[in-house]
Design an enzyme around this catalytic site. Structure first.
Site, PDB file in Angstrom:
ATOM      1  N   GLY A  33     -57.923  53.246  33.116  1.00 12.84           N
ATOM      2  CA  GLY A  33     -56.970  54.014  32.300  1.00 12.84           C
ATOM      3  C   GLY A  33     -55.573  53.910  32.877  1.00 12.84           C
ATOM      4  O   GLY A  33     -55.293  53.026  33.682  1.00 12.84           O
ATOM      5  N   ASN A  34     -54.692  54.781  32.446  1.00 15.46           N
ATOM      6  CA  ASN A  34     -53.349  54.824  33.032  1.00 15.46           C
ATOM      7  C   ASN A  34     -52.856  56.265  33.016  1.00 15.46           C
ATOM      8  O   ASN A  34     -53.523  57.156  32.505  1.00 15.46           O
ATOM      9  CB  ASN A  34     -52.402  53.866  32.305  1.00 15.46           C
ATOM     10  CG  ASN A  34     -52.189  54.246  30.854  1.00 15.46           C
ATOM     11  OD1 ASN A  34     -51.613  55.278  30.541  1.00 15.46           O
ATOM     12  ND2 ASN A  34     -52.686  53.404  29.951  1.00 15.46           N
ATOM     13  N   ARG A  35     -51.696  56.498  33.580  1.00 18.68           N
ATOM     14  CA  ARG A  35     -51.245  57.860  33.845  1.00 18.68           C
ATOM     15  C   ARG A  35     -50.474  58.516  32.703  1.00 18.68           C
ATOM     16  O   ARG A  35     -49.913  59.591  32.877  1.00 18.68           O
ATOM     17  CB  ARG A  35     -50.403  57.874  35.123  1.00 18.68           C
ATOM     18  CG  ARG A  35     -51.275  57.551  36.324  1.00 18.68           C
ATOM     19  CD  ARG A  35     -50.480  57.356  37.580  1.00 18.68           C
ATOM     20  NE  ARG A  35     -49.857  58.588  38.028  1.00 18.68           N
ATOM     21  CZ  ARG A  35     -49.383  58.767  39.260  1.00 18.68           C
ATOM     22  NH1 ARG A  35     -49.465  57.797  40.140  1.00 18.68           N
ATOM     23  NH2 ARG A  35     -48.833  59.906  39.584  1.00 18.68           N
TER      24      ARG A  35
END
Ligand code: CTP
Ligand code: CA
Length: 226
Positions: A33-35
């Site tokens: 995923g990412n932030r």
């Protein structure tokens, strides 16, 4: 721009917004995923609705309530599903604002069973590049007025202007991530670029910035499609 906060700048327009991260599954229990928190995109959706637009929000995995006034929300997980949802809704959109942090890569294979450790041996994941939703939209005709986001850690202006032209966008909103701005932060600051012009939106809350962004998008849209 100051003082031009008309409340119905987008009256009669259909605005499609994507927001949040995407999750790319590795196996049944893990993902890449990412932030992105989704807050900027959700604020944009809310601001567009407040400006009179009929808003569809395509949301990656976030834990945020649907903003007031948003007509339709479609929840997705992966970049592929986000692309499907955006392309399906783009036929009936006048403006697409791509605020989602779409994962650039996905595991080339999704393991059906949970991956197990193997005595300290490194795990190598093969990653395949995801299709670019904005680029694909730009290649369809007719297509909505296209607004991209660019989150950069350095050389913000140069990278953003390159994305504007490379992806065939009508406008790009660039922000520097890190140092208390951007992903996960409450505040943000945006630099807007379009072919032949630019505008700085100084540091403010994401809600405030979203309202200003939406006003600029409305003005550029009217200028480009009289
Ligand atoms: N975007 C998209 N589809 C992708 C990747 C990005 O539609 N597969 C959109 C994002 O929603 C954003 C814009 O493209 O509006 C720019 O995203 P960004 O990650 O900054 O650009 P990339 O082209 O992916 O370049 P890089 O991550 O290498 O900087
Ligand atoms: Ca990217």
């Amino acid at each position: 721009l100051a003082g031009s906060f008309g409340s119905a700048t987008l009256a009669g327009l259909r605005v499609l917004v994507s927001a949040g991260p995407t999750y790319e599954d590795i196996d049944p229990v893990r993902f890449i995923g990412n932030r992105s928190s989704g807050r900027m995109g959700f604020a944009v959706a809310e601001a567009a609705a407040a400006a009179g637009a009929q808003v569809t929000l395509v949301a990656g995995p976030v834990s945020l309530p649907t903003p007031a006034g948003v007509a339709r929300r479609v929840d997705v997980r992966s970049a592929a599903k986000m692309r499907e949802a955006v392309l399906a809704a783009s036929d009936t959109a006048d403006i697409y604002i791509g605020a989602a942090a779409v994962g650039d890569y996905r595991p080339a294979q999704v393991a059906e069973r949970k991956l197990k450790k193997h005595d300290g041996a490194p795990l190598v994941l093969d990653l395949a590049e995801n299709p670019d939703i904005l680029k694909d939209l730009a290649a369809t005709h007719p297509h909505p007025f296209l607004v991209g986001f660019a989150a950069e850690t350095h050389d913000v202006a140069a990278y953003a202007q390159d994305k504007l032209s490379r992806k065939g966008l009508d406008m790009i909103a660039a922000n520097r991530v890190g140092a208390g701005l951007g992903f996960e932060a409450d505040d943000n600051a945006l630099s807007l670029y379009w072919p032949g012009g630019s505008e700085e939106l100084p540091r403010a809350s994401k809600r405030e910035l979203a309202a200003r962004l939406v006003q600029c998008v409305g003005m550029r849209y009217r200028a480009a499609k009289p």
